[in-house]
Design an enzyme around this catalytic site. Structure first.
Site, PDB file in Angstrom:
ATOM      1  N   ARG A 139       8.655 -21.994  68.279  1.00 24.70           N
ATOM      2  CA  ARG A 139       8.394 -23.287  68.905  1.00 24.70           C
ATOM      3  C   ARG A 139       6.919 -23.378  69.263  1.00 24.70           C
ATOM      4  NH1 ARG A 139      13.497 -24.428  72.854  1.00 24.70           N
ATOM      5  NH2 ARG A 139      12.562 -26.501  72.904  1.00 24.70           N
ATOM      6  N   SER A 172       7.161 -33.335  75.958  1.00 22.99           N
ATOM      7  CA  SER A 172       6.734 -33.657  77.323  1.00 22.99           C
ATOM      8  C   SER A 172       6.574 -32.403  78.166  1.00 22.99           C
ATOM      9  CB  SER A 172       7.735 -34.601  77.986  1.00 22.99           C
ATOM     10  OG  SER A 172       8.989 -33.957  78.171  1.00 22.99           O
ATOM     11  N   GLN A 173       7.093 -31.267  77.697  1.00 21.21           N
ATOM     12  CA  GLN A 173       6.983 -30.012  78.459  1.00 21.21           C
ATOM     13  C   GLN A 173       5.530 -29.607  78.676  1.00 21.21           C
ATOM     14  OE1 GLN A 173       9.424 -27.418  76.090  1.00 21.21           O
ATOM     15  NE2 GLN A 173      11.317 -28.018  77.116  1.00 21.21           N
ATOM     16  N   SER A 219      10.088 -38.712  75.575  1.00 12.91           N
ATOM     17  CA  SER A 219      10.781 -38.021  76.679  1.00 12.91           C
ATOM     18  C   SER A 219      10.083 -38.253  78.018  1.00 12.91           C
ATOM     19  CB  SER A 219      10.902 -36.523  76.395  1.00 12.91           C
ATOM     20  OG  SER A 219      11.678 -36.268  75.258  1.00 12.91           O
ATOM     21  N   ASP A 252      18.212 -34.716  74.067  1.00 13.63           N
ATOM     22  CA  ASP A 252      19.338 -33.813  74.316  1.00 13.63           C
ATOM     23  C   ASP A 252      20.692 -34.477  74.069  1.00 13.63           C
ATOM     24  OD1 ASP A 252      17.716 -31.689  74.909  1.00 13.63           O
ATOM     25  OD2 ASP A 252      17.884 -31.896  77.085  1.00 13.63           O
ATOM     26  N   ARG A 273      18.197 -28.881  65.004  1.00 10.79           N
ATOM     27  CA  ARG A 273      19.372 -29.523  65.587  1.00 10.79           C
ATOM     28  C   ARG A 273      19.894 -30.682  64.747  1.00 10.79           C
ATOM     29  NH1 ARG A 273      19.020 -29.967  71.931  1.00 10.79           N
ATOM     30  NH2 ARG A 273      19.457 -27.731  71.827  1.00 10.79           N
ATOM     31  N   LYS A 318      23.481 -20.522  77.782  1.00  6.77           N
ATOM     32  CA  LYS A 318      22.090 -20.946  77.936  1.00  6.77           C
ATOM     33  C   LYS A 318      21.935 -22.053  78.969  1.00  6.77           C
ATOM     34  CE  LYS A 318      18.059 -21.918  75.072  1.00  6.77           C
ATOM     35  NZ  LYS A 318      17.377 -22.914  75.907  1.00  6.77           N
TER      36      LYS A 318
END
Length: 402
Positions: A117, A159-160, A186, A281, A312, A380
């Protein structure tokens, strides 16, 4: 662990676990506060454990009692830290700039798909503000002390990165500005961050296309209850849409969580178009909803899901198609054509917690059993998912513990 799910109808009451997004942020703010904070309603998942361990490595201390956590903020900043982020992208991207702001030389470890990532934005922006990345690949190793100023961040990646900087920049001597160079996807997650920062005494000025962060601020301790997670409630919302009757507790009606959009989306059984730029999500469970709708559906602005715990988009498509669905991956999302009743089958979760839970909901209306491989991935984010699922009448049996 492999699980066999048989068709059923869920009914009863479930308390939705704490929002993982809210818990990450409250834990970090409490760890940076000058004093003791008390957090209640915390659901201990692998990701939340990773963030607690990361902030412990940076000098905070935690005392747990069930779902309550007493946090004593950092008193002595360590010179060095070894930080294991496990598979948590939030932990990695939130804590890198915090360690940089504290001046703690840190090594960041991870596993699963986390090493794949991207953190290129940090490599570019933090390197221009006093930080050296001594390793370009995981385990990442940083040194130096972060300086303030202007940070130019693409809003379309994650956005993290914005959230990580919003945690770190108030600690610096200088004032800072985060300037968005593309549309911020996000955004509700950034809203959660700013709301949590406000509760811990930190001021951020949201200018729309930029954020102004005064330096020399101090985090104040705060007692907080962690609200329920709408992204987890989404699974039961869709279960209700396809015939179940589940009442959900621990949800805050006035929440700023973007995933609250599921309340409206789940009411559409005719087919829909869903812009998921702010609610990535929800994509797996929205695809399940679409498979049970009467008309075609399109999920778009979700290209970032290719770099989650799995690809995903491909994983959702493979899961539903294996059950008899008709799903096609597009450049930025999914197209779903209802194909009649799903027939059941065997699916690989790809080690992705949201694929496991989406498959369990899809299985409710199948004509046959569904076998989910690697179902332990729920640890998780929602370790008690199958406990809650079976308490509501779901039929789930472990068939392989390996």
């Amino acid at each position: 662990m492999d699980i066999r799910i048989s068709p059923s109808v869920l009914s009863g009451h479930v308390e939705i676990p704490a929002s993982k997004s809210c818990a990450h942020r409250a834990i970090i703010c409490a760890a940076l506060a000058e004093g003791v904070s008390r957090l209640t309603g915390v659901s201990m998942s692998e990701d939340i454990r990773a963030t607690i361990d990361a902030m412990t490595a940076l000098g905070a201390s935690f005392r747990e009692n069930g779902t309550s956590v007493e946090v004593t903020g950092i008193r002595e900043i360590p010179e060095r830290a070894e930080i294991d982020c496990c598979e948590s992208g939030s932990t990695l991207r939130f804590v890198i700039p915090i360690a940089a702001a504290l001046g703690t030389a840190s090594v960041f470890h991870g596993r699963g798909r986390l090493p794949q990532r991207p953190i290129d934005i940090y490599k570019r922006e933090l390197s221009a503000h006093g930080i050296s990345f001594n390793r370009q690949d995981m385990p990442y190793e940083i040194s130096g002390t972060l300086t303030g100023g202007r940070f130019e961040i693409e809003g379309s990646v994650s956005s993290q990165f914005i959230t990580g900087l919003l945690f770190a920049l108030p600690l610096l001597e200088e004032d800072s500005e985060i300037v968005l160079t593309s549309h911020l996807e996000s955004r509700p997650y950034v809203d959660i961050t700013i709301d949590t920062l406000r509760n811990f005494g930190i001021t951020v000025e949201d200018m729309g296309e930029s954020f102004r962060i005064p330096g020399r601020q101090h985090y104040a301790p705060c007692d907080m209850h962690i609200e329920g997670d709408y992204s987890q409630a989404a699974f039961f919302c869709v279960a209700n849409a396809i015939g179940s009757q589940v009442e959900m507790g621990n949800l805050l009606p006035g929440s700023v969580q973007g995933d609250k959009a599921i309340l409206e989306l789940a009411s559409d059984r005719k087919g829909f178009r869903a812009d998921c730029s702010d609610i990535p999500d929800l994509v797996p469970i929205l695809a399940v909803l679409a498979a049970y709708s009467s008309g075609p559906s399109v999920i778009y602005n979700a290209a970032r899901l290719k770099i989650k715990e799995s690809d995903r988009l491909e994983a959702v498509s493979a899961m539903l198609n294996a059950l008899g669905g008709n799903v096609r991956v597009t450049s930025d999302g999914l197209e779903i054509i209802p194909a009649g009743q799903l027939h059941g089958g065997e699916i690989d979760s790809c080690g992705d917690h949201r694929i496991v839970m989406a498959a369990a909901i899809a299985a409710l209306g199948c004509s046959g059993d569904v076998i989910i491989r690697r179902a332990e991935a729920v640890r998780k984010s929602y370790p008690d998912f199958f406990k809650d699922y079976t308490s509501l009448g779901g039929i789930a049996n472990v068939i392989n513990m390996e």
